[in-house]
Design a protein around this motif. Structure first.
Motif, short mmCIF file in Angstrom:
data_model
loop_
_atom_site.label_atom_id
_atom_site.label_comp_id
_atom_site.label_asym_id
_atom_site.label_seq_id
_atom_site.Cartn_x
_atom_site.Cartn_y
_atom_site.Cartn_z
N TYR A 6 0.82 -1.20 0.00
CA TYR A 6 0.00 0.00 0.00
C TYR A 6 0.87 1.26 0.00
CZ TYR A 6 -4.08 -2.90 0.95
OH TYR A 6 -5.09 -3.83 0.85
N LEU A 7 0.44 2.23 -0.82
CA LEU A 7 1.08 3.54 -0.88
C LEU A 7 0.05 4.63 -0.64
CD1 LEU A 7 3.23 3.30 -4.17
CD2 LEU A 7 3.99 2.84 -1.83
N ARG A 8 0.54 5.77 -0.23
CA ARG A 8 -0.30 6.97 -0.14
C ARG A 8 0.30 8.04 -1.04
NH1 ARG A 8 0.35 11.46 3.49
NH2 ARG A 8 -1.53 12.75 3.61
N LEU A 9 -0.45 8.45 -2.04
CA LEU A 9 0.00 9.49 -2.96
C LEU A 9 -0.69 10.79 -2.58
CD1 LEU A 9 -0.14 7.57 -6.37
CD2 LEU A 9 1.70 7.65 -4.67
N ALA A 10 0.05 11.68 -1.96
CA ALA A 10 -0.51 12.96 -1.51
C ALA A 10 0.57 14.03 -1.63
CB ALA A 10 -1.00 12.86 -0.07
N GLY A 11 0.15 15.22 -1.98
CA GLY A 11 1.09 16.33 -2.10
C GLY A 11 0.38 17.57 -2.58
N PRO A 12 1.07 18.71 -2.57
CA PRO A 12 0.44 19.96 -3.02
C PRO A 12 -0.05 19.87 -4.46
CG PRO A 12 2.48 20.40 -1.83
CD PRO A 12 2.43 18.93 -2.05
N GLU A 60 -1.38 -5.50 -10.61
CA GLU A 60 -2.72 -4.93 -10.50
C GLU A 60 -2.71 -3.73 -9.55
OE1 GLU A 60 -5.44 -7.93 -9.25
OE2 GLU A 60 -5.07 -9.22 -10.98
N PHE A 61 -3.34 -2.64 -9.98
CA PHE A 61 -3.43 -1.43 -9.18
C PHE A 61 -4.89 -1.13 -8.86
CE2 PHE A 61 0.38 -0.90 -11.82
CZ PHE A 61 1.34 -0.66 -10.85
N THR A 62 -5.15 -0.80 -7.62
CA THR A 62 -6.47 -0.33 -7.19
C THR A 62 -6.27 1.01 -6.49
OG1 THR A 62 -7.26 -2.59 -6.90
CG2 THR A 62 -8.52 -0.85 -5.83
N ILE A 63 -7.07 1.98 -6.82
CA ILE A 63 -6.89 3.35 -6.30
C ILE A 63 -8.11 3.75 -5.48
CG2 ILE A 63 -6.62 5.78 -6.93
CD1 ILE A 63 -5.19 4.80 -9.47
N ARG A 64 -7.85 4.28 -4.31
CA ARG A 64 -8.91 4.81 -3.46
C ARG A 64 -8.76 6.33 -3.38
NH1 ARG A 64 -9.57 3.24 2.89
NH2 ARG A 64 -9.23 5.44 3.42
N MET A 65 -9.74 7.04 -3.86
CA MET A 65 -9.72 8.50 -3.81
C MET A 65 -10.24 8.96 -2.46
SD MET A 65 -11.77 11.24 -6.19
CE MET A 65 -11.00 10.73 -7.72
N GLU A 66 -9.41 9.68 -1.71
CA GLU A 66 -9.77 10.08 -0.36
C GLU A 66 -10.74 11.25 -0.30
OE1 GLU A 66 -8.29 8.35 2.81
OE2 GLU A 66 -8.87 7.25 1.02
N SER A 126 -4.56 16.74 -3.56
CA SER A 126 -5.28 15.47 -3.69
C SER A 126 -4.60 14.37 -2.88
CB SER A 126 -5.36 15.04 -5.17
OG SER A 126 -6.15 15.95 -5.90
N GLU A 127 -5.35 13.32 -2.61
CA GLU A 127 -4.81 12.20 -1.82
C GLU A 127 -5.43 10.90 -2.31
OE1 GLU A 127 -4.59 10.59 2.81
OE2 GLU A 127 -5.31 12.61 2.37
N PHE A 128 -4.55 9.91 -2.55
CA PHE A 128 -4.99 8.60 -3.01
C PHE A 128 -4.30 7.51 -2.20
CE2 PHE A 128 -4.86 11.51 -6.63
CZ PHE A 128 -6.16 11.45 -7.10
#
Length: 246
Positions: A6-12, A60-66, A126-128
């Motif tokens: 699991y990763l968290r993609l978040a930034g300005p 396989e990638f699954t993305i959750r939009m926060e 944004s945050e995913f």
């Protein structure tokens, strides 16, 4: 049950290969694309462009939009490189061609030789949450994302991810259990945040892909915590997170 990383993609700011209209208008996509995530993973593993192993195509990638995305516009101007016209003029003269055509060979995105005006859109704040699943490769992916060989970024090198980026390893259904942080600065609609007994829950959007094409997104409810510190504690209880600096 299959294990996933699991990763968290978040930034300005984030930028994810959206529709491009000529070279002057470039729009970001709404969510990270599988090809961009595959490139991020390949870089973390230390592979050069064009030298990726075949198994990366099967990840396989699954993305959750926060939270709902917000777009921001960026206005840029691009000028030809200093001295480029002089350099090309000399090349043409050496080839016995007319030097008057050198200006037309100077590169700018709109092929107009002079200053180009470029409009770009990015995702703002944004945050995913990203689930990465690859049978037999979980430990290799986990090790790479804990200590990447090449820098990881959010679509453009100027857009680094904020802490925490690497979340850990857990069962594939943890994407439905990881909490989300309550948005205190924005007025919440009743349909977005509800109380389930003594615990609040919120709606997030899940994106899955078939042959790198997103299928219809689904909505699910996840627990809500009050701040990022509580979020880190709850996430640590769900995922096995080894020592890392990012």
């Amino acid at each position: 049950m299959t294990s996933s990383v699991y990763l968290r993609l978040a930034g300005p700011l984030q930028s994810w290969a959206g529709a491009s209209v000529t070279g002057n208008i470039v729009n970001t996509g709404k969510i990270p694309t599988p090809s961009a995530l595959r490139g991020l993973l390949a870089g973390a593993l230390g592979y050069q462009r064009g030298q990726w192993p075949q198994w990366l195509e099967n990840v396989e990638f699954t993305i959750r939009m926060e939270r709902p995305v917000q777009y921001t516009d960026d206005f840029q101007t691009i000028n030809p490189r200093t001295g480029e016209e002089t350099f090309r003029r000399r090349i043409l003269l050496a080839q016995g061609q007319k030097a008057s055509s050198a200006k037309s060979l100077v590169f700018t995105p709109d092929a107009q030789s002079g200053t180009s005006i470029v409009n770009r859109t990015y995702l703002a704040d944004s945050e995913f949450i990203v689930r990465i699943t690859a049978e037999g490769k979980t430990e290799e992916i986990d090790a790479a994302l804990r200590s990447p060989q090449f820098s990881t970024y959010l679509g453009r090198k100027a857009f680094p991810a904020v802490f925490p980026f690497y979340l850990g390893v857990g069962d594939s259904d943890e994407i439905y259990k990881i909490p989300t942080v309550k948005r205190k600065q924005r007025r919440e609609r009743r349909s977005t945040v509800q109380k389930a007994g003594a615990e609040e829950s919120a709606t997030v959007t899940i994106y899955q892909f078939v042959d790198d094409t997103p299928v219809a997104p689904s909505k699910t409810r996840v627990p809500v915590v009050q701040d990022r510190n509580m979020w880190l504690e709850k996430t640590a209880e769900l995922l096995k997170r080894r020592k890392t600096l990012i």
